[in-house]
Design a protein around this motif. Structure first.
Motif: not given
Length: 191
Positions: A143-144, A148-152, A154-157
């Motif tokens: 995972i990246d 990180p996507d702080t708005v949504n 989420k953390i991207k695989v």
């Protein structure tokens, strides 16, 4: 009818001669837009996620520990620096041991006892065979943590791998299994 029974009874099972090692399948996938050269540090989970049918938890058997150590070795060989999770690594590696068990039912219109069909509307019942199947596999994901996507929230695989086949619980296959998924993921190389 005698001829067809003879022909089919002689067919070979292509999987019957495979060793546990030969049966193993390694599947990897990655985010095509990820630039792995931008990631320098990594961390691994301190325990393995265990998923068994409706149960989910964590564990750390000697096999789990061996898998995690081999993952660290491979990542370091690829040029990444191992750091603790508290040091804010660029990527994190998760490992899961998954087992799915299913009960299956097969309707057999021909009776195994008398040889003639059942369930054809003549008052004869269908016969059923029940069997259970179980499949276990390993799942790894990178995972990246750097972006990180702080708005949504989420953390991207950016990379994942699955190891399937026989002998996955055997300590002697740990090196082969982990080395194989990293070996076929040359795009992860960072040095």
């Amino acid at each position: 009818m005698c001829l067809s029974a003879t022909l089919f009874s002689c067919s070979k099972d292509p999987l019957s001669g495979l060793s546990d090692s030969d049966s193993q399948i390694f599947v990897t996938n990655h985010d095509n837009q990820a630039n792995f050269k931008l990631y320098k540090t990594f961390s691994v989970v301190d325990s393995v996620q265990v998923v068994e049918d409706n149960y989910s938890g964590t564990g750390l058997t000697s096999l789990d520990r061996a898998m995690l150590i081999r993952i660290i070795d491979n990542m370091e060989k690829l040029g990444y620096k191992y750091v603790l999770a508290s040091a804010k690594p660029d990527v994190g590696i998760n490992l899961a041991r998954i087992t799915n068990t299913s009960l299956n039912v097969v309707s057999q219109p021909i009776s195994p006892y008398w040889g003639y069909g059942g369930g054809y509307g003549y008052g004869y019942p269908n016969y059923y065979t029940y069997y259970q199947t179980s499949e276990s596999y390993w799942s790894m994901s990178m995972i990246d943590l750097k972006n990180p996507d702080t708005v949504n929230n989420k953390i991207k695989v950016i990379w994942n791998a699955q190891i399937r086949g026989s002998g996955l619980g055997n300590d002697s296959f740990v090196s082969q299994m982990v080395d194989s998924v990293f070996g076929q993921s040359s795009y992860l190389k960072n040095n």
